[in-house]
Design a protein around this motif. Structure first.
Motif, PDB file in Angstrom:
ATOM      1  N   GLN A 143       0.816  -1.219   0.000  1.00 23.09           N
ATOM      2  CA  GLN A 143       0.000   0.000   0.000  1.00 23.09           C
ATOM      3  C   GLN A 143       0.853   1.274   0.000  1.00 23.09           C
ATOM      4  O   GLN A 143       0.371   2.347   0.393  1.00 23.09           O
ATOM      5  CB  GLN A 143      -0.947  -0.016   1.207  1.00 23.09           C
ATOM      6  CG  GLN A 143      -1.972  -1.142   1.166  1.00 23.09           C
ATOM      7  CD  GLN A 143      -2.973  -0.974   0.012  1.00 23.09           C
ATOM      8  OE1 GLN A 143      -3.566   0.074  -0.141  1.00 23.09           O
ATOM      9  NE2 GLN A 143      -3.127  -2.018  -0.800  1.00 23.09           N
ATOM     10  N   LEU A 144       2.115   1.137  -0.437  1.00 24.30           N
ATOM     11  CA  LEU A 144       3.005   2.299  -0.408  1.00 24.30           C
ATOM     12  C   LEU A 144       2.377   3.557  -0.994  1.00 24.30           C
ATOM     13  O   LEU A 144       2.456   4.635  -0.417  1.00 24.30           O
ATOM     14  CB  LEU A 144       4.308   1.944  -1.164  1.00 24.30           C
ATOM     15  CG  LEU A 144       5.309   3.073  -1.406  1.00 24.30           C
ATOM     16  CD1 LEU A 144       5.774   3.708  -0.113  1.00 24.30           C
ATOM     17  CD2 LEU A 144       6.517   2.558  -2.198  1.00 24.30           C
ATOM     18  N   PHE A 145       1.728   3.428  -2.141  1.00 23.67           N
ATOM     19  CA  PHE A 145       1.227   4.627  -2.829  1.00 23.67           C
ATOM     20  C   PHE A 145       0.015   5.228  -2.117  1.00 23.67           C
ATOM     21  O   PHE A 145      -0.300   6.390  -2.326  1.00 23.67           O
ATOM     22  CB  PHE A 145       0.908   4.322  -4.294  1.00 23.67           C
ATOM     23  CG  PHE A 145       2.055   3.697  -5.029  1.00 23.67           C
ATOM     24  CD1 PHE A 145       3.342   4.212  -4.903  1.00 23.67           C
ATOM     25  CD2 PHE A 145       1.870   2.572  -5.821  1.00 23.67           C
ATOM     26  CE1 PHE A 145       4.415   3.625  -5.565  1.00 23.67           C
ATOM     27  CE2 PHE A 145       2.932   1.979  -6.485  1.00 23.67           C
ATOM     28  CZ  PHE A 145       4.209   2.500  -6.354  1.00 23.67           C
ATOM     29  N   ASN A 146      -0.670   4.434  -1.310  1.00 26.72           N
ATOM     30  CA  ASN A 146      -1.709   5.028  -0.473  1.00 26.72           C
ATOM     31  C   ASN A 146      -1.128   5.620   0.810  1.00 26.72           C
ATOM     32  O   ASN A 146      -1.699   6.555   1.372  1.00 26.72           O
ATOM     33  CB  ASN A 146      -2.768   3.974  -0.108  1.00 26.72           C
ATOM     34  CG  ASN A 146      -3.702   3.695  -1.279  1.00 26.72           C
ATOM     35  OD1 ASN A 146      -3.963   4.577  -2.096  1.00 26.72           O
ATOM     36  ND2 ASN A 146      -4.205   2.466  -1.356  1.00 26.72           N
ATOM     37  N   GLU A 147      -0.033   5.042   1.247  1.00 28.29           N
ATOM     38  CA  GLU A 147       0.520   5.458   2.547  1.00 28.29           C
ATOM     39  C   GLU A 147       1.408   6.699   2.475  1.00 28.29           C
ATOM     40  O   GLU A 147       1.555   7.415   3.465  1.00 28.29           O
ATOM     41  CB  GLU A 147       1.327   4.302   3.153  1.00 28.29           C
ATOM     42  CG  GLU A 147       0.437   3.151   3.616  1.00 28.29           C
ATOM     43  CD  GLU A 147       1.210   1.848   3.848  1.00 28.29           C
ATOM     44  OE1 GLU A 147       0.557   0.797   3.961  1.00 28.29           O
ATOM     45  OE2 GLU A 147       2.452   1.893   3.881  1.00 28.29           O
ATOM     46  N   VAL A 148       2.002   6.929   1.314  1.00 28.06           N
ATOM     47  CA  VAL A 148       2.954   8.042   1.248  1.00 28.06           C
ATOM     48  C   VAL A 148       2.208   9.374   1.408  1.00 28.06           C
ATOM     49  O   VAL A 148       1.151   9.597   0.826  1.00 28.06           O
ATOM     50  CB  VAL A 148       3.747   7.994  -0.078  1.00 28.06           C
ATOM     51  CG1 VAL A 148       2.861   8.216  -1.280  1.00 28.06           C
ATOM     52  CG2 VAL A 148       4.869   9.014  -0.075  1.00 28.06           C
TER      53      VAL A 148
ATOM     54  N   PRO B 196       1.956  13.240   0.668  1.00 22.52           N
ATOM     55  CA  PRO B 196       2.501  14.125  -0.378  1.00 22.52           C
ATOM     56  C   PRO B 196       3.556  15.109   0.132  1.00 22.52           C
ATOM     57  O   PRO B 196       4.417  15.524  -0.646  1.00 22.52           O
ATOM     58  CB  PRO B 196       1.269  14.871  -0.894  1.00 22.52           C
ATOM     59  CG  PRO B 196       0.126  13.947  -0.635  1.00 22.52           C
ATOM     60  CD  PRO B 196       0.471  13.199   0.631  1.00 22.52           C
ATOM     61  N   VAL B 197       3.517  15.458   1.405  1.00 24.60           N
ATOM     62  CA  VAL B 197       4.544  16.406   1.894  1.00 24.60           C
ATOM     63  C   VAL B 197       5.924  15.766   1.973  1.00 24.60           C
ATOM     64  O   VAL B 197       6.926  16.458   2.124  1.00 24.60           O
ATOM     65  CB  VAL B 197       4.193  17.015   3.286  1.00 24.60           C
ATOM     66  CG1 VAL B 197       2.877  17.770   3.220  1.00 24.60           C
ATOM     67  CG2 VAL B 197       4.182  15.958   4.366  1.00 24.60           C
ATOM     68  N   TRP B 198       5.975  14.449   1.890  1.00 23.18           N
ATOM     69  CA  TRP B 198       7.286  13.784   1.884  1.00 23.18           C
ATOM     70  C   TRP B 198       7.967  13.891   0.518  1.00 23.18           C
ATOM     71  O   TRP B 198       9.160  13.628   0.411  1.00 23.18           O
ATOM     72  CB  TRP B 198       7.152  12.299   2.225  1.00 23.18           C
ATOM     73  CG  TRP B 198       6.556  12.018   3.562  1.00 23.18           C
ATOM     74  CD1 TRP B 198       6.357  12.892   4.598  1.00 23.18           C
ATOM     75  CD2 TRP B 198       6.057  10.745   4.026  1.00 23.18           C
ATOM     76  NE1 TRP B 198       5.771  12.241   5.657  1.00 23.18           N
ATOM     77  CE2 TRP B 198       5.576  10.932   5.334  1.00 23.18           C
ATOM     78  CE3 TRP B 198       5.972   9.473   3.447  1.00 23.18           C
ATOM     79  CZ2 TRP B 198       5.018   9.894   6.085  1.00 23.18           C
ATOM     80  CZ3 TRP B 198       5.421   8.430   4.180  1.00 23.18           C
ATOM     81  CH2 TRP B 198       4.951   8.647   5.496  1.00 23.18           C
ATOM     82  N   LEU B 199       7.169  14.187  -0.519  1.00 27.57           N
ATOM     83  CA  LEU B 199       7.723  14.140  -1.880  1.00 27.57           C
ATOM     84  C   LEU B 199       8.567  15.380  -2.173  1.00 27.57           C
ATOM     85  O   LEU B 199       8.570  16.342  -1.426  1.00 27.57           O
ATOM     86  CB  LEU B 199       6.588  13.969  -2.896  1.00 27.57           C
ATOM     87  CG  LEU B 199       5.820  12.655  -2.765  1.00 27.57           C
ATOM     88  CD1 LEU B 199       4.609  12.663  -3.673  1.00 27.57           C
ATOM     89  CD2 LEU B 199       6.719  11.479  -3.125  1.00 27.57           C
TER      90      LEU B 199
END
Lengths: 600, 600
Positions: B590-595, B597-600
């Protein structure tokens, strides 16, 4: 353009000063004038100049290619202004010794500084890159007089330089270089031949252009052993360094490329008779280094150029990532997959899982690529200046192994990042108004020039890993194992599990290389070399990410959470791709040797 | 241009007449006027016209984009000449019934004919594709009067057509279409709004342009259920079909794209007040189908368009393959890896293993892609005309499942083929003089338009495979199993081993889809949908190649040896890539649900 859309200074600071401890270089004598403050100052001025003088004409240069009217080549004026500002800031000569006008900036800082310019405008920065590589070669292999006469004016920003290797019939195969050098009996030579793909081959940016030309002295043996290198300037240079009459180097035409359009790319004819310097036929050339050492001397420049290619690919990937992230945060479109009400407010696309996939993939490629490139540049410093001899030798050996990967991996994956940057932008990304399609077109050159992807594969699998009884492969395995150990020593179970994965792939890679070479026949061993190169690249990047995660261990904040997310992406979504590649390398399938061209 | 550098007629004959038994379609009533001879005649004229009228101005159109002077759009004249010749040859209407001027050519033959034009000049052929899709939609959903007034002039080649779906704020999300349709009480409507990315939106190629516009009738519900479709021509069309005054459809600007530059791409404003047809505000529009059925009606066109996109991607890939093969046979460079003498003669680059790798990969992508596209087109015929009801339904169901793959797989892999075509050409491939870089730029649109790659993934994993209790997934598994059985029945151990591999991957795919959906929550299930789409694509292509190898079984000659080599490449070098994709799909990371956006 906002420098924050070119590169991340926060990331550079982490990589340089946390991860690589570059400030510690100041303890070494050549760099003792330096410290974090001077490094910061160079990084600051680079970011500012790149944003103010290079980025603004990036699209302009793309849309307005150099023009050749049969007499002269015209570039857009912004290019000359930018290059002047670059030289005036001391950036051309920063890496050189004081006696050559420099300040002995470490290679790793110089690489980081230059990445700003590559991200802002890879075409315009190309002229500087060529000038620096040209001067560097002369400093390493020229006589003191040649350094004064040829390298110093280049480092001052008054002259420019090229490297003239390829010919119409000799691209990847330098063994077939046919340009002739005829000795005149007085130590000078006259050159005759045609050179292809010469970037910066003709323009009026400076007072002269020093072409470094690979040619064969009459009577020299065939193949690469017969090659020598000649400084063959556009205008003949007197013994006192004065610029004299026109040499017989003539522009035969321009190449019109998919991207990289701001860098004039030329076909040059040497000694075709248009000019007769000193009244005699041929282009006046001076030997650099010794007769027959041309390839070795040129590879000094070529290895630097290959790291520069990787760095350029990373820079283009990095700015594309930042631009697509910026777009994804601002572009409102669609609703979460669990939204039921079509009248609910749409969200920014960064909220969609598939957009995050494309952003995280880019982040892992470009941040990992930047780390790899800076590590390679630090190896250049270590090789030159580490106080310990064994450490210097080890750095040189590791740099040799890594060079084909530093060149090829970003050329493949930071290009893939640019492809994803287009995709994140949707239809807008496909238009020239948004600039990311230009990044892709510019970056597409990188898997081709300075040794194609396939050539890098042969270099890695055919030479670097296996020569000297496989010491390159052993060394790579050893440095990867060190990082795995440090990851386990953190006590973090996630890092330990990543270390197991990386360790397993490293071991499988070594086994696969050995199996590929079982027959001892290059033709059999190298048939799947590209799979081997790409597997090695992903292994090296997984190692790099693991190393970054160790450096980020225990540190809180969005920046470090971002590193963990991107590292997790690379370790769990990218590294597994290596499995089928290693199967091919180890299995030794001979399909590509067996297929008959008439079947195609 | 030599038609042999556009497509392979030998391959088309094999696919159509050996593999798919298209000549047998003549046994069905609608096609009873036809047979191998008429099919051959259409293929002949297509190859000839594509080479003589479309290919010669492909690069010209790329270098000379449509110009808008504020008044009118100017195209290079070659485009109109080519389109006239296309219509005059009866190719626009060939697939239609006789009453509409056609000859009821089967869809599969029409697709094969059209591929010649897409390979020769995808931009110019785009106008024909849009015209045919527009007319087809009207034939299926318009009243008889609308067919006469709108579709017939298009099929005659006198008028042109567009599809107007996207708006600046509604690209992938058609639920947000904001163009308003105001009923006038007399059955007509007036439209107000802005449409984006409209190909063929303005030009003087014909006497009128019929825009099919997705809009929301005032008071209709939000979301896609509130959408209706309107025929909104450039010039108002009288009840007798006469071309009247200027409608209030105004060109707001042109988009400037990376490729596909010969197809004018526009921003259109409807009802902005520039014109007042009949003295009233708004653009005159006629409802097509019923109110609220706009999306369903448009998807009739969209599904055809998606197959057309896949076909275009294949055609661009195919001609790139043939051109790079031609180059590789002629370009002399380098020596075999086991050559010791540098003075030995260099060889054509087709002799190098890595070049053969790049050629075989392209061959497997483009020949496999062409087979897939033609199979899909035959399913269109089967769905319409198969004498057996159950067979018709099964064909329709299989076509539904395959459509996202037919659209996305060639858009990814035939684009990758173009990338390899550039790489085979080396530096020359990067120049605009050689044309393969244009193929890449043209093809890069295909993963974006008519539903992005990510949208196709959601369509496949979120709808097509799993709706109706997974009947789509079951059907795909069943047809793959049939081919595996036929492969085993040949008694050939290689084919049997390929069948085992394909069968295993098919089973793993079904398991992975089920595991991804275990939670029943779309947001969790679809987080790795793109991996699922790409795995499904490679599985479907492996099945296609296995089917082709069964058809080639026991047949001798270079052509069939080539099929075996390309099939072997796909089964042994490509299919294994699916493993890590299926692991991701099944693992449900579920990485893409868990990330955040402020981490990007």
């Amino acid at each position: 353009m906002d420098p924050d859309l070119l590169l991340s200074r926060r990331d550079l600071d982490f990589l340089l000063f946390d991860w690589l401890d570059v400030a510690g270089l100041a303890a070494r004598p050549p760099y003792s004038e330096h410290g974090r403050e001077t490094f910061d100052a160079f990084l600051d001025v680079s970011a500012e100049l790149a944003a103010s003088h290079f980025a603004p004409h990036n699209a302009v240069g793309d849309a307005n290619e150099p023009q050749f009217d049969g007499e002269r080549v015209t570039l857009i004026p912004e290019i000359g202004v930018a290059l002047r500002a670059f030289a005036d800031a001391g950036l051309l000569s920063a890496g050189m010794a004081e006696e050559h006008g420099g300040v002995q900036l470490p290679a790793v800082v110089q690489q980081a500084c230059f990445a700003w310019f590559q991200a802002a405008n890879v075409s315009t920065s190309g002229y500087s890159l060529l000038a620096m590589a040209n001067a560097n070669l002369m400093l390493a292999h020229g006589t003191p007089e040649q350094v004064t006469r040829f390298a110093v004016p280049i480092l001052d920003g008054r002259w420019f330089g090229t490297m003239c290797l390829s010919e119409p019939q000799a691209g990847s195969s330098l063994a077939d270089v046919a340009t002739r050098a005829v000795p005149q009996g007085d130590g000078t030579y006259r050159l005759f031949g045609n050179k292809m793909w010469i970037s910066g081959g003709e323009h009026d940016l400076g007072d002269n252009i020093v072409h470094l030309v690979l040619a064969r002295v009459e009577g020299a043996p065939p193949g690469v052993k017969g090659l020598s290198l000649f400084a063959t300037p556009k205008f003949v240079v007197g013994e006192d360094g004065s610029v004299g009459e026109r040499n017989d180097v003539v522009l035969a035409g321009l190449n019109h490329k998919m991207g990289f359009r701001g860098t004039v790319n030329t076909v040059l004819n040497f000694g075709e008779g248009t000019h007769r310097p000193g009244g005699a036929p041929g282009a006046v050339g001076e030997l650099v280094g010794e007769e027959g050492s041309g390839l070795a001397v040129m590879f000094h420049m070529m290895n630097e150029a290959r790291i520069g290619v990787g760095a350029g690919a990373v820079a283009l990937g990095y700015t594309g990532y930042l631009r697509s992230l910026d777009y994804a945060r601002g572009r409102v479109q669609g609703r979460p997959l669990d939204a039921r009400d079509p009248a609910s407010a749409p969200v920014a696309i960064v909220e969609h899982a598939d957009v995050r996939r494309m952003l995280l993939a880019q982040k892992s490629y470009v941040e990992g690529g930047l780390a790899l490139v800076l590590r390679a540049a630090l190896l250049v410093d270590d090789k030159r200046t580490h106080p310990d001899t064994a450490h210097r030798e080890r750095a040189g050996a590791l740099l040799d192994v890594l060079t084909p990967i530093v060149k090829s991996w970003p050329s493949q994956w930071c290009l893939a990042a640019n492809d994803l940057a287009i995709q994140v932008h949707g239809g807008y990304g496909y238009t020239r108004e948004y600039g990311v399609e230009q990044l892709y077109r510019d970056n597409r050159l990188n898997p081709i020039h300075e040794g194609t992807h396939g050539i890098q594969a042969q270099d890695l699998l055919g030479r670097k890993l296996v020569q000297a009884r496989g010491s390159g492969l052993d060394l790579l395995g050893a440095v990867i194992a060190e990082t795995c150990e440090r990851a386990r020593a953190t006590g973090d179970p996630t890092l330990a599990s990543y270390a197991d994965q990386v360790g397993d792939v490293s071991a499988s890679f070594a086994t696969a290389v050995a199996r590929a070479w079982e027959s001892g026949e290059p033709r059999r061993a190298l048939v799947n070399a590209t799979s081997g190169l790409e597997a090695a690249g992903h292994l090296v990047l997984a190692w790099t990410w693991l190393d970054l995660l160790v450096a980020a261990h225990g540190r809180a904040g969005d920046f470090f959470d971002g590193k963990r997310a991107a590292g997790r992406y690379f370790l769990t979504h990218e590294l597994p791709k290596v499995g089928p590649m290693l199967d091919l390398l180890a299995g030794g399938d001979q399909l590509f040797n067996e297929v008959d061209p008439v079947w195609l």
